[in-house]
Design a protein around this motif. Structure first.
Motif, PDB file in Angstrom:
ATOM      1  N   PRO A  14      44.306  30.140  39.300  1.00 22.52           N
ATOM      2  CA  PRO A  14      43.505  30.909  38.343  1.00 22.52           C
ATOM      3  C   PRO A  14      44.203  32.219  37.984  1.00 22.52           C
ATOM      4  O   PRO A  14      44.786  32.884  38.842  1.00 22.52           O
ATOM      5  CB  PRO A  14      42.206  31.157  39.101  1.00 22.52           C
ATOM      6  CG  PRO A  14      42.101  30.005  40.054  1.00 22.52           C
ATOM      7  CD  PRO A  14      43.508  29.711  40.475  1.00 22.52           C
ATOM      8  N   GLY A  15      44.170  32.534  36.684  1.00 23.71           N
ATOM      9  CA  GLY A  15      44.807  33.747  36.204  1.00 23.71           C
ATOM     10  C   GLY A  15      46.228  33.549  35.711  1.00 23.71           C
ATOM     11  O   GLY A  15      46.758  34.404  34.988  1.00 23.71           O
ATOM     12  N   SER A  17      49.406  31.294  33.716  1.00 22.63           N
ATOM     13  CA  SER A  17      49.577  30.677  32.399  1.00 22.63           C
ATOM     14  C   SER A  17      50.275  29.338  32.563  1.00 22.63           C
ATOM     15  O   SER A  17      50.969  29.101  33.555  1.00 22.63           O
ATOM     16  CB  SER A  17      50.411  31.580  31.491  1.00 22.63           C
ATOM     17  OG  SER A  17      49.771  32.806  31.252  1.00 22.63           O
ATOM     18  N   ARG A  67      43.658  33.491  24.086  1.00 20.91           N
ATOM     19  CA  ARG A  67      44.242  32.896  25.305  1.00 20.91           C
ATOM     20  C   ARG A  67      45.250  31.806  24.994  1.00 20.91           C
ATOM     21  O   ARG A  67      46.047  31.429  25.852  1.00 20.91           O
ATOM     22  CB  ARG A  67      43.140  32.304  26.198  1.00 20.91           C
ATOM     23  CG  ARG A  67      42.256  33.302  26.896  1.00 20.91           C
ATOM     24  CD  ARG A  67      41.705  32.699  28.193  1.00 20.91           C
ATOM     25  NE  ARG A  67      40.907  31.506  27.967  1.00 20.91           N
ATOM     26  CZ  ARG A  67      40.970  30.416  28.735  1.00 20.91           C
ATOM     27  NH1 ARG A  67      41.828  30.358  29.747  1.00 20.91           N
ATOM     28  NH2 ARG A  67      40.175  29.381  28.492  1.00 20.91           N
ATOM     29  N   SER A  84      46.802  31.022  28.604  1.00 20.86           N
ATOM     30  CA  SER A  84      46.900  32.087  29.602  1.00 20.86           C
ATOM     31  C   SER A  84      45.547  32.349  30.280  1.00 20.86           C
ATOM     32  O   SER A  84      44.527  31.787  29.899  1.00 20.86           O
ATOM     33  CB  SER A  84      47.399  33.376  28.936  1.00 20.86           C
ATOM     34  OG  SER A  84      46.476  33.794  27.943  1.00 20.86           O
ATOM     35  N   SER A  85      45.573  33.209  31.279  1.00 17.57           N
ATOM     36  CA  SER A  85      44.364  33.584  32.027  1.00 17.57           C
ATOM     37  C   SER A  85      43.574  32.348  32.423  1.00 17.57           C
ATOM     38  O   SER A  85      42.362  32.236  32.164  1.00 17.57           O
ATOM     39  CB  SER A  85      43.499  34.537  31.202  1.00 17.57           C
ATOM     40  OG  SER A  85      44.215  35.700  30.856  1.00 17.57           O
ATOM     41  N   ARG A  87      41.466  29.403  33.996  1.00 17.31           N
ATOM     42  CA  ARG A  87      40.261  29.326  34.820  1.00 17.31           C
ATOM     43  C   ARG A  87      40.118  27.901  35.314  1.00 17.31           C
ATOM     44  O   ARG A  87      40.723  26.976  34.748  1.00 17.31           O
ATOM     45  CB  ARG A  87      39.043  29.695  33.968  1.00 17.31           C
ATOM     46  CG  ARG A  87      39.200  30.975  33.193  1.00 17.31           C
ATOM     47  CD  ARG A  87      38.269  31.033  31.998  1.00 17.31           C
ATOM     48  NE  ARG A  87      38.491  32.244  31.203  1.00 17.31           N
ATOM     49  CZ  ARG A  87      38.022  32.438  29.982  1.00 17.31           C
ATOM     50  NH1 ARG A  87      37.285  31.501  29.405  1.00 17.31           N
ATOM     51  NH2 ARG A  87      38.264  33.557  29.327  1.00 17.31           N
ATOM     52  N   SER A 118      42.709  27.181  43.109  1.00 20.34           N
ATOM     53  CA  SER A 118      43.221  28.196  44.039  1.00 20.34           C
ATOM     54  C   SER A 118      43.678  27.550  45.351  1.00 20.34           C
ATOM     55  O   SER A 118      44.243  28.215  46.204  1.00 20.34           O
ATOM     56  CB  SER A 118      42.140  29.237  44.319  1.00 20.34           C
ATOM     57  OG  SER A 118      40.950  28.617  44.770  1.00 20.34           O
TER      58      SER A 118
END
Lengths: 118, 110
Positions: A14-15, A17, A67, A84-85, A87, A118
């Motif tokens: 997560p976070g 790209s 994004r 990007s970013s 989730r 994650s």
């Protein structure tokens, strides 16, 4: 024959790209728009955006504005989609698809699984 | 942009005809003759079946046909066959270089 070949599966945190590629062959690359469509596991298709390989102009789904970035390299007949970013809910199979003649998508790439975990 | 509305599932026996609806708004389905339909088998990429509301690409069986009335488009599969069992999605141009897909319909051949 017209063919779209996409890059391989990706696993991202997560976070981060991700950048997915789609290499076209069998036709004049700059003559046809290219779209990106994604499909979350067990869910429906979601249109993400379009790029004009000739001039590079783009249009994105409002939900992804800010994004997503779509680019192209005419020297290799390749389009790219960068998200990007990331989730967890961005976990999906991402497809490129050529706009054939009148706002329809044909053919499609084989799809690229992007897993955000994650 | 909200997804176009399709029934979650439709079923039929071999040889029968089934129809899948796709309801949008006057801003998408109702404004343009640009509805397309896609067939997707599990684990595969979608395949174009109908474009411009009712045109069939070469190579697609004439058992597949499309129509539209107002804000609702329809896909009819006649002479249903086992190989038609798949997910089906409609898609419409929605103006300003944007597109919207339907929610998808699972077709089951009984």
């Amino acid at each position: 024959q017209v063919q779209l070949v996409q890059s391989g599966a990706e696993v991202k945190k997560p976070g981060a790209s991700v950048k997915v590629s789609c290499k076209a062959s069998g036709y004049t690359f700059t003559r046809y728009y290219m779209h990106w469509v994604r499909q979350a596991p067990g869910q429906g298709l979601e249109w993400m955006g379009i790029i004009n390989p000739s001039g590079g102009s783009t249009s994105y789904a409002q939900k992804l504005q800010g994004r997503v970035t779509m680019t192209r390299d005419t020297s290799t007949s390749t389009v790219y989609m960068e998200l990007s970013s990331l989730r967890c809910e961005d976990t999906a199979v991402y497809y490129c698809a050529r706009e054939r003649s009148a706002y329809e998508f044909d053919p499609w790439g084989q799809g690229t699984l992007v897993t955000v975990s994650s | 942009q909200s997804a176009l509305t399709q029934p979650a599932s439709v079923s039929g026996s071999p040889g029968q005809s089934i129809t899948i609806s796709c309801t949008g708004t006057s801003s998408d389905v109702g404004s343009y003759n640009l509805v397309s339909w896609y067939q997707q088998h599990p684990g595969k990429a979608p395949k174009l079946m109908i474009y411009e509301d009712n045109k069939r690409p070469s190579g697609v069986s004439n058992r597949f046909s499309g129509s539209k009335s107002g804000n609702t488009a329809s896909l009819t599969i006649s002479g249903l066959q086992a190989e038609d069992e798949a997910d089906y999605y409609c898609c419409s141009y929605a103006g300003s270089s944007t597109y919207v897909f339907g929610t998808g319909t699972k077709v089951t051949v009984l």
